[in-house]
Enzyme design. Structure first.
Site, PDB file in Angstrom:
ATOM      1  N   ASP A 107       0.763  -1.270  -0.169  1.00 45.45           N
ATOM      2  CA  ASP A 107      -0.019  -0.146   0.029  1.00 45.45           C
ATOM      3  C   ASP A 107       0.860   1.319   0.012  1.00 45.45           C
ATOM      4  O   ASP A 107       0.147   2.454  -0.146  1.00 45.45           O
ATOM      5  CB  ASP A 107      -0.779  -0.107   1.198  1.00 45.45           C
ATOM      6  CG  ASP A 107      -2.257  -1.028   0.895  1.00 45.45           C
ATOM      7  OD1 ASP A 107      -2.692  -1.243  -0.196  1.00 45.45           O
ATOM      8  OD2 ASP A 107      -2.435  -1.637   1.960  1.00 45.45           O
ATOM      9  N   ASP A 169      -6.120  -5.360  -5.431  1.00 46.56           N
ATOM     10  CA  ASP A 169      -5.631  -3.841  -5.318  1.00 46.56           C
ATOM     11  C   ASP A 169      -4.437  -3.341  -5.687  1.00 46.56           C
ATOM     12  O   ASP A 169      -4.003  -2.339  -5.736  1.00 46.56           O
ATOM     13  CB  ASP A 169      -5.969  -3.501  -3.767  1.00 46.56           C
ATOM     14  CG  ASP A 169      -7.038  -4.459  -3.114  1.00 46.56           C
ATOM     15  OD1 ASP A 169      -7.498  -5.324  -3.727  1.00 46.56           O
ATOM     16  OD2 ASP A 169      -7.689  -4.019  -2.133  1.00 46.56           O
TER      17      ASP A 169
HETATM   18  N1  GLY Z   1      -7.178  -1.650  -0.616  1.00 52.98           N
HETATM   19  C1  GLY Z   1      -8.044  -2.187   0.470  1.00 52.98           C
HETATM   20  C2  GLY Z   1      -9.574  -1.899   0.101  1.00 52.98           C
HETATM   21  O1  GLY Z   1      -9.934  -1.728  -1.041  1.00 52.98           O
HETATM   22  O2  GLY Z   1     -10.392  -2.064   1.154  1.00 52.98           O
END
Ligand code: GLY
Length: 386
Positions: A107, A169
């Site tokens: 992230d 993601d």
């Molecule tokens: N990247 C985590 C979510 O979309 O909840």
């Protein structure tokens, strides 16, 4: 009869133009952001509310969402040139200056691109570059040439069921690699890593209809896929709305970043499926296989940006129309907060993690960020708005 019809048409209320809508939303966004900022400390970032009108929930800068509030402020500054928004954007960006001293995961792309990335994009000041370079180096360190993908979460008790988890993601975080590779001192290998990740994901992460699984587990020794599952969706084989949004935006972004048309084609396949399955106002339910349950406005905001990026490359009107429908819905009283409410957040009715019973029907910092980014993208595509 003809006269009646003429009178009815000319008296019908005119639809707000996108310029009027954007002016209204960005003025509100500034008011809300000042309110939100006033509730934060030097070490906390805005996350959500305990319930639609509940208590503010903050988080430390290590939370995956720490870049979204600074990013929201940069989006407001981009639209309006407002100096107070700029000062707040700088302050909230610099809050993340110690992030790389701490443990990070995939992230880091979200965290740094929304804050430092926007800071550099809008100011062109060199001071933002070293952190972006260091972040890219860190993210590239998560790549394994055997699997051909960057790893999401490190081994820990809660992730013990996976050997090498990769979530859809991750596509979003590739922009840190492609952007930083172009800076002086950037490594061209980072683009190769981003492309390999995108192509491996294209091969393994999608079903025949171009919907996506959420979590894939790879064998780090052989590169084989061990499991295809969900983390935040209704079921392993369901269509989790935000996962679809990350997929659409991620491939449209990679097409723009690399000019490689295979990513545009992939984004078009995903977009066509979404156009087919979105409900009337184009704001998805939290999972496409849970119709009638909670909406996830954050997924609509992310998708709007994805549709607009795609439209900027292929000019397919349906993508523009779908994005505009989503933006108009999000700017309506159903989803947009009134000034001084919603804890200072802009958008209502998002779902973070329904199976985890967390963040259900609440505001989320990334819904605000991607909504404003999409409005700025719309302005960029439409040119000077009337
Ligand atoms: N990247 C985590 C979510 O979309 O909840």
């Amino acid at each position: 009869m003809a006269l009646c019809l003429f009178a009815a048409i000319s008296c019908a209320p005119k639809e707000e133009t996108m310029k009027q809508l954007s002016d209204r939303v960005f003025a509100l966004a500034k008011t809300q952001a000042v309110l939100l900022d006033s509730q934060l400390t030097d070490t906390t970032v805005a996350r959500t509310l305990t319930s639609p009108d509940g208590e503010l929930v903050t988080s430390p800068i290590t939370w995956w969402c720490s870049g979204f509030f600074p990013g929201t402020l940069w989006q407001i500054y981009e639209y309006s040139g407002d100096k107070e928004a700029e000062a707040l954007a700088r302050k909230n960006t610099l809050k993340l200056s110690t992030l790389l001293e701490k443990h990070t995961d995939h992230d880091i792309g979200f965290q740094l691109m929304c804050s430092y990335g926007n800071a550099y994009r809008l100011t062109k000041e060199e001071q933002w570059i070293p952190t972006l370079l260091a972040g890219a180096e860190r993210l590239a360190g998560r790549f394994n040439p055997v699997t051909g993908v960057t790893r999401s979460w490190d081994p820990s008790p809660w992730s013990a069921r996976w050997a090498y988890p990769v979530i859809i993601d991750n596509m979003m975080n590739l922009e840190l690699l492609t952007t930083a590779a172009r800076f002086p001192g950037g490594n061209p290998q980072w683009v190769k890593i981003a492309e390999t990740h995108a192509q491996t994901t294209m091969k393994n992460h999608f079903r025949e209809d171009y919907s996506t699984w959420h979590v894939l587990d790879y064998d780090p020794e052989t590169g084989e896929v061990r499991k295809k599952q969900t983390g935040q969706g209704l079921a392993d084989d369901s269509m989790w709305a935000r996962g679809e949004a990350w997929a659409l935006y991620g491939y449209a972004m990679m097409a723009l970043q690399t000019k490689n048309p295979i990513y545009r084609v992939q984004a078009e396949h995903i977009a066509d499926l979404l156009v087919e399955r979105l409900p009337e106002d184009s704001v998805p339910y939290w999972d496409f296989d849970a119709p009638g349950e909670y909406r996830d406005a954050s997924a609509a905001a992310i998708m709007a940006g994805g549709f607009l990026k795609l439209y900027s490359m292929d000019n397919r009107k349906v993508y523009l129309e779908t994005a505009v429908k989503q933006l108009r819905a999000l700017a309506s009283p159903e989803y947009l907060a009134e000034a001084g409410t919603n804890g200072g957040f802009l958008i209502k009715h998002c779902v973070g993690n329904k199976p985890g019973n967390s963040e259900i029907d609440v505001p989320l910092s990334y819904a605000d960020y991607y909504f404003l980014e999409a409005l700025n993208l719309y302005r960029g595509i439409a040119g000077p708005m009337k």
